[in-house]
Design a protein around this motif. Sequence first.
Motif, PDB file in Angstrom:
ATOM      1  N   MET A 165       0.800  -1.225   0.000  1.00  0.00           N
ATOM      2  CA  MET A 165       0.000   0.000   0.000  1.00  0.00           C
ATOM      3  C   MET A 165       0.832   1.275   0.000  1.00  0.00           C
ATOM      4  N   LEU A 166       2.055   1.210   0.510  1.00  0.00           N
ATOM      5  CA  LEU A 166       2.927   2.380   0.497  1.00  0.00           C
ATOM      6  C   LEU A 166       3.851   2.387  -0.713  1.00  0.00           C
ATOM      7  N   GLY A 167       4.093   1.229  -1.297  1.00  0.00           N
ATOM      8  CA  GLY A 167       4.892   1.163  -2.518  1.00  0.00           C
ATOM      9  C   GLY A 167       6.310   1.644  -2.348  1.00  0.00           C
ATOM     10  N   GLU A 168       6.928   1.304  -1.210  1.00  0.00           N
ATOM     11  CA  GLU A 168       8.291   1.731  -0.928  1.00  0.00           C
ATOM     12  C   GLU A 168       9.253   0.550  -0.977  1.00  0.00           C
ATOM     13  N   ARG A 169      10.504   0.864  -1.259  1.00  0.00           N
ATOM     14  CA  ARG A 169      11.523  -0.184  -1.317  1.00  0.00           C
ATOM     15  C   ARG A 169      11.737  -0.831   0.052  1.00  0.00           C
ATOM     16  N   VAL A 170      11.970  -2.133   0.030  1.00  0.00           N
ATOM     17  CA  VAL A 170      12.401  -2.855   1.223  1.00  0.00           C
ATOM     18  C   VAL A 170      13.844  -3.285   0.973  1.00  0.00           C
ATOM     19  N   PRO A 171      14.829  -2.598   1.584  1.00  0.00           N
ATOM     20  CA  PRO A 171      16.235  -2.941   1.352  1.00  0.00           C
ATOM     21  C   PRO A 171      16.556  -4.342   1.860  1.00  0.00           C
ATOM     22  N   ALA A 172      17.670  -4.874   1.410  1.00  0.00           N
ATOM     23  CA  ALA A 172      18.043  -6.253   1.723  1.00  0.00           C
ATOM     24  C   ALA A 172      18.069  -6.542   3.218  1.00  0.00           C
ATOM     25  N   GLU A 173      18.690  -5.664   4.005  1.00  0.00           N
ATOM     26  CA  GLU A 173      18.796  -5.926   5.437  1.00  0.00           C
ATOM     27  C   GLU A 173      17.428  -5.931   6.112  1.00  0.00           C
ATOM     28  N   LYS A 174      16.538  -5.049   5.679  1.00  0.00           N
ATOM     29  CA  LYS A 174      15.178  -5.035   6.218  1.00  0.00           C
ATOM     30  C   LYS A 174      14.431  -6.295   5.797  1.00  0.00           C
TER      31      LYS A 174
END
Length: 262
Positions: A165-174
């Motif tokens: 719903m926010l359409g934001e990147r999820v970086p590898a560590e997260k």
Amino acid sequence: MSTFETIRTHRDGDLLVVTLNRPERLNAAPPAMFDEIRAAIGALEGVRAVLIAGEGRAFCSGADLMGGALAPGVDPGEATYKALTEHYSPAMLALAELGVPVVSSVRGAAAGIGCSLALAADFVVASETAYFLQAFVNIGLVPDGGASWMLPRLIGRARAAEMMMLGERVPAEKALDWGMVHKVVADDALDAEALALAKRLAAGPTRALGGIRRNLHAALDGSYAEALQREAEVQREMRGTADSMEGGMAFLQKRKAEFRGR
């Protein structure tokens, strides 16, 4: 191996390596790419594991929007529906139904359908540059490629809602912290780490690993009682395999088992 236009395939012993091969487009995936993936994994004679990677600096930046649904005179809704139901979804189902383990090696973007493809693997090995993205909401669309089924089961409803719903990147560590990936490694170590894991799986008891895949997929929607019954049935099947006999003998003889995938 067969010659394809949008992917490369090669055998490394018992391992099939599938490489998305449109680096100039960050491996953006036209419907034909998923047809080729389906064809490649549909011919697995002698293959005991599959490794999926992307050529260049991205795993897959999503579906290729050039032409197709955006072509003049084309109904975009119908074109998208046809692409999903006739190309992308059948490939994702074929991947889910494989009888051998799957590893994905993710560098850079794994976005949209590329995110779904990466996360469909049993083990996701990501580099520090990797990120996972469901950006459909940013263009007024909904995630596809099985994402709405997959993500809540991987990371829970709240995090899936955040991602979609926010359409934001999820970086590898997260992604590692959320439980989306198996391991995060340095960018220059990614290829070797993913290959080593895939080869380890390819050397394992293939029938049992395939049975584990079946049980895991079915357990996501079944009851506890159904899981117990299914485990008993699959265990009965595995007891008759040569790998099971070899594993038992190796245990008794205090040596390392040599599995043959039979």
